[in-house]
Design a protein around this motif. Structure first.
Motif, short mmCIF file in Angstrom:
data_model
loop_
_atom_site.label_atom_id
_atom_site.label_comp_id
_atom_site.label_asym_id
_atom_site.label_seq_id
_atom_site.Cartn_x
_atom_site.Cartn_y
_atom_site.Cartn_z
N GLN A 433 -7.38 -13.48 -2.51
CA GLN A 433 -7.10 -14.90 -2.59
C GLN A 433 -6.81 -15.36 -4.03
OE1 GLN A 433 -6.68 -16.62 0.26
NE2 GLN A 433 -7.14 -14.73 1.33
N ASN A 434 -5.96 -14.61 -4.70
CA ASN A 434 -5.32 -15.05 -5.93
C ASN A 434 -3.81 -15.00 -5.69
OD1 ASN A 434 -7.30 -15.52 -8.31
ND2 ASN A 434 -8.11 -13.69 -7.30
N MET A 435 -3.04 -15.27 -6.70
CA MET A 435 -1.58 -15.27 -6.56
C MET A 435 -0.99 -14.19 -7.45
SD MET A 435 -0.99 -19.41 -6.45
CE MET A 435 -2.12 -19.69 -7.81
N LEU A 455 -7.92 -6.75 -1.75
CA LEU A 455 -6.78 -7.31 -2.47
C LEU A 455 -5.99 -8.25 -1.57
CD1 LEU A 455 -5.54 -4.06 -4.28
CD2 LEU A 455 -7.09 -5.81 -5.16
N GLY A 456 -6.66 -8.88 -0.62
CA GLY A 456 -5.98 -9.77 0.31
C GLY A 456 -5.24 -10.90 -0.38
N HIS A 457 -4.04 -11.21 0.13
CA HIS A 457 -3.23 -12.32 -0.36
C HIS A 457 -2.63 -12.04 -1.74
CE1 HIS A 457 -1.71 -16.30 0.41
NE2 HIS A 457 -2.10 -16.73 -0.77
N TRP A 458 -2.55 -10.75 -2.11
CA TRP A 458 -1.74 -10.39 -3.26
C TRP A 458 -0.32 -10.17 -2.75
CZ3 TRP A 458 -3.94 -6.90 -7.67
CH2 TRP A 458 -5.17 -7.40 -8.11
N LEU A 477 -11.52 -1.76 3.13
CA LEU A 477 -10.18 -2.02 2.60
C LEU A 477 -9.62 -3.30 3.21
CD1 LEU A 477 -7.68 -1.17 0.95
CD2 LEU A 477 -6.91 0.11 2.97
N ASP A 478 -9.17 -4.20 2.34
CA ASP A 478 -8.49 -5.42 2.76
C ASP A 478 -7.17 -5.53 2.01
OD1 ASP A 478 -7.57 -7.91 3.42
OD2 ASP A 478 -9.31 -9.02 2.73
N GLU A 482 0.05 -9.27 2.56
CA GLU A 482 0.60 -8.66 1.36
C GLU A 482 2.12 -8.60 1.37
OE1 GLU A 482 -1.29 -8.06 -0.99
OE2 GLU A 482 -3.27 -7.42 -0.33
N ARG A 483 2.75 -9.18 2.39
CA ARG A 483 4.21 -9.12 2.55
C ARG A 483 4.70 -7.68 2.68
NH1 ARG A 483 6.08 -13.48 -2.14
NH2 ARG A 483 4.36 -14.94 -1.80
N ILE A 484 3.89 -6.86 3.34
CA ILE A 484 4.28 -5.48 3.59
C ILE A 484 5.12 -5.43 4.86
CG2 ILE A 484 3.47 -3.13 4.05
CD1 ILE A 484 0.91 -3.85 2.55
#
Length: 872
Positions: A433-435, A455-458, A477-478, A482-484
């Protein structure tokens, strides 16, 4: 030349060596005493031993060699019994049954440990107070219940006593005066016992002459207005009063000058932090977390030169972080190794003052308003602050860092490989939850081996991160959102370790999944996975399985009988077919969501076994049959029940009214008929306006944040509710075939935020007391009632005596409607009677027919003559 020893002296030395050898190895030669062996066998016979941990306890055997039995080296007497059950697997290893009084025959018994067993619902045996040689007694977490026997106070040699309960209040005591008789006692733990009536707890324990450790956590203790200022214990070192309702710190505590550890967390303490802690000069551990303490830290606390652990988290302390660090630097630069100030109202700039604390390994400042740069630590937590800007370059220099948490901030920009270049010891990274954007070289090999990686929302996409294949120790693992947009690689499924937690949700991952090596939590929702449900490699069961909003096909396999438990299952918004497998009910889930699939059939009766179920969503399928009455009888914890858009028929079962926790009831778009049950006013959660259901509103924690969500139709609009779900109450009965009047009892459901009765055959007056319901419901206006034959507010149609009186004999049809109907009937009947009244006689009576036609000819002749005269 050495003089040889005389023969007699040599034999004497041999004899001494033999005696010493015999004494040193006595336990191997000494056999247990017959009477004590028989006593142990009697003790075993009253026990249930599911794991056969006492299989060595057999007739004729040497009890000194039995599992858990320790005999004295020289006498052979049994003096220790180690019979505590291992914590895992608990159910398979815990002893059950009764405690046989034959233990009294073990007169030399000094050590008895029965902890972690399952002596459910029986009292602590009183005869244990007669084992006068006991020095150690552990009955913790053994599921004993009832009054603690006072004759335990006869154990004058007892040094260690642990009676911790499994559930709060299982054990209880109305007085603790018996503790005064334990003259040798050094360790006492009565945590989770009900001591609300033991008003003498402070006098007895604080004055005990030999007590070193006292643990009374969660004992329902309340403030003691008295104060002990003289003859207080000089021996007490550790004091744990956490989880009680003390509201203020008793001044008696500050007279215990020898204390090195004080735990007062979650004690409902209010106001300022007392200034007396400075009197306890040897204090090393101070925990005041989870209270309501405000203002700032008093200066006296900065005089504690031995302080190692300070936890003031989850309070309301308002202070600049630099002031706190400066104050602590004056007293404990070399000693402080853990500081937790999480969730206060701290502010200010985070500077390098922390570098002065040479042994500081744990620092948590999460949920405050702190900003600034970061410095070197083993543990660093600044979760949910207002950190902004780019990723701090100094992270790459923190060679000792093992745990780093900076999630839920405002950091943005690109993260480089060099930021992790020296983090060789990193095992836990929480940055969700960062940008941030991280696109390392495809050949990059991380210098660390993380067990927990969030690393969710990277922005790690669009390709699946290849560097994860080098993480051989991953358990959590999160990499959600991630726009994968890629296939899930086969190497990822073949990683050597088993995941406890895996979150790949909210990406565009495609392809099929044959199996998943996860034991606790899986979240694959909102992707584009295809094919059948994956096979989950779990021998016992799981807590969470979310694979909703994908393109899965096929049936749900009927293989759940091999799972001992299951908690949360969400397979909504797929293309699944078939029936609900019967074995699924035996897993006793808490949540079952099969919404928006193509499943069919009746609900299996095995779902009755799901007594923990609080969310059941089967909407938008093709399920049929009647709504089972056992839903209200067996699923008593239901909070959400959505059967919307299926083929259910029959009536609404009255047993639904027994669901006291039900907040959301959606039966819309089915073939349900009958009447609205009057007993709906028994739905307690819809009657109250105080909506605090923790099952729905709180986050579900499995080493990461997973929350429940539900798609609801409220006031004609469909929205998804997540963290606010526990605040919603609604009822939707748009089922087309409900009839008769709306029962006045519905008016008592003042907690409803949404109510829909539209599209039915309801008649009559809308009850006046519905106007007492929540104002948000009133804003729903006519939409709740359209398509019926209703009148009265909030509809504009009035229920006046002339226009729309209610006729009970007419099933609620109004008199105006009756007149219109009878008018059409009268016209038809009049036409039929008039027509056949004329035509029938002419058809059947010949003389009438001749006279009729002669009359017509006569009339015709006159008319012809009349028109002929006019035309001339």
């Amino acid at each position: 030349m050495t003089t040889p020893l005389p023969i007699s002296l040599f034999h004497f030395l041999l004899l001494i060596a033999a005696v010493c050898f015999t004494i040193c190895h006595a336990n191997s030669n000494v056999r247990c005493i017959h009477s004590e062996r028989e006593a142990l066998l009697k003790f075993k016979n009253d026990l249930i031993d599911p794991s056969n941990s006492l299989s060595s306890w057999v007739e004729g055997g040497d009890c000194c060699e039995w599992s858990g039995v320790v005999c004295h080296n020289s006498t052979g007497h049994v003096h220790k019994l180690h019979l505590a059950a291992p914590l895992s697997p608990y159910e398979q290893s815990a002893l059950r049954g009764k405690i046989n009084p034959s233990l009294l025959e073990l007169e030399h018994l000094s050590f008895l440990d029965l902890g972690n067993n399952n002596f459910s619902s029986i009292h602590i045996p009183k005869f244990l107070g007669m084992l006068v040689n006991l020095m150690y007694l552990n009955l913790s977490f053994a599921r004993f219940q009832g009054e603690i026997p006072h004759n335990l106070g006869n154990l004058t040699k007892l040094q260690y006593l642990d009676l911790r309960s499994n559930e709060r209040g299982d054990n209880k005591a109305t007085s603790l005066q018996w503790i005064s008789g334990l003259s040798s006692l050094q360790y006492l733990d009565l945590s989770e016992s009900d001591l609300s009536k033991a008003t003498n707890w402070l006098h007895v324990t604080f004055k005990h002459p030999s007590l070193l450790e006292l643990h009374l956590s969660n004992c329902d203790l309340e403030d003691d207005p008295s104060s002990i200022s003289v003859n207080s214990s000089k021996s007490l070192l550790v004091l744990d009063l956490s989880g009680n309702s003390l509201s203020s710190v008793s001044k008696s505590i500050f007279s215990l000058h020898g204390l090195v550890s004080i735990d007062l967390r979650s004690c409902s303490l209010e106001g300022t932090i007392p200034d007396y802690f400075g009197n306890i000069s040897f204090l090393e551990v101070l925990d005041l977390s989870l209270n309501h303490l405000n203002s700032s830290i008093p200066n006296s606390l900065y005089s504690l030169n031995h302080l190692r652990f300070l936890d003031l988290s989850y309070n309301e302390i308002e202070q600049d972080i630099s002031e706190i660090l400066q104050g602590l630097s004056r007293c404990c630069l070399g000693s402080l190794d853990s500081l937790n100030m999480e969730s206060n109202q701290l502010s200010g700039h985070l500077t390098d003052q922390r570098g002065q604390f040479k042994n500081l390994a744990y620092l948590s400042l999460a949920l405050n308003k702190i900003f600034g740069e970061l410095s070197s630590l083993k543990f660093f937590d600044v979760t949910d602050n207002q950190l902004n800007g780019t990723f701090p370059p100094c992270f790459g220099q923190l060679e000792s860092l093992e745990i780093l948490q900076f999630g839920y901030n405002l950091l943005e920009g690109v993260v480089l490989e060099t930021h992790f270049s020296n983090l060789t010891r990193l095992t836990y990274l929480f940055g969700s939850q960062n940008m941030l954007r991280f696109e390392p070289n495809s050949s990059w090999i991380p210098p660390f081996q993380c067990q927990n990686l969030y690393l969710g929302h990277w922005h790690l996409g669009p390709k699946f991160p290849q560097w994860l294949k080098f993480q051989k120790k991953l358990s959590y693992l999160d990499i959600s959102d991630e726009r994968i947009s890629d296939f899930e690689p086969t190497w990822f499924l073949n990683l050597p370790t088993r995941f406890y937690y895996l979150n790949l949700s909210c990406n565009q991952l495609t392809g099929g999944i044959s199996y998943l090596n996860v034991t606790t939590t899986i979240d694959l929702s909102s992707n584009r996975f295809t094919g059948p449900l994956p096979r989950v490699l779990s021998t016992l069961g799981m807590l969470t399985l979310f694979i909703d909003t994908n393109l899965l096909t096929g049936e749900i396999p009927d293989c759940w009988k091999y799972w001992e438990y299951f908690s949360y299952l969400n397979l909504a918004k797929n293309n699944l077919t078939g029936k609900i497998p019967p074995t699924l009910g035996y897993t006793n889930p808490c949540m079952l969501n099969l919404r928006n699939n193509s499943m069919f059939g009746k609900l299996p009766s095995t779902l009755q076994n799901s007594s923990r179920l609080f969310m059941l969503d089967l909407s938008e399928n093709h399920f049929s049959g009647s709504v089972p009455a056992w839903i209200g009888d067996k699923l008593s914890k239901l909070v959400v029940l959505s059967l919307r858009s299926n083929n259910f028929d029959g009536h609404i079962p009255r047993k639904i009214c027994d669901l006291q926790f039900l907040q959301i009831l959606d039966l819309a778009h089915n073939n349900i008929s009958g009447v609205i049950p009057k007993c709906f006013n028994n739905l307690s959660a819809m009657v109250t306006t105080n909506k605090t259901n923790s099952k729905l509103s709180s986050w579900y924690f499995v080493d990461s944040l997973i929350y429940l969500k539900e798609l609801l139709m409220l006031k004609g609009r469909e929205d998804e509710y997540g963290t606010t779900l526990g605040l919603v109450t609604s009822m939707d009965l748009l089922v087309y075939r409900l009839k008769r009047e709306i029962p006045k009892e519905i008016g008592s459901l003042v907690g409803l935020l949404s109510l829909n009765f539209s599209g039915n055959l309801l008649t009559g007056n809308i009850p006046d007391n519905i106007g007492n319901m929540n104002t948000q419901l009133q804003s729903f206006e006519n939409l709740s009632y359209v398509g019926n034959h209703l009148c009265g507010p909030p509809l504009t149609k009035n229920c006046t005596s002339k226009s729309i009186p209610t006729n009970g004999a007419n099933n609620g049809r109004n008199s105006e409607g009756s007149k219109v109907n009878w008018l059409y009937v009268s016209i038809v009947l009049g036409f039929v009677m008039g027509f056949w009244g004329v035509v029938a006689p002419l058809f059947f009576i010949r003389s009438w027919r001749i006279a009729y036609y002669q009359k017509l000819d006569h009339i015709y002749g006159k008319l012809y003559g009349f028109w002929a005269t006019i035309c001339k």
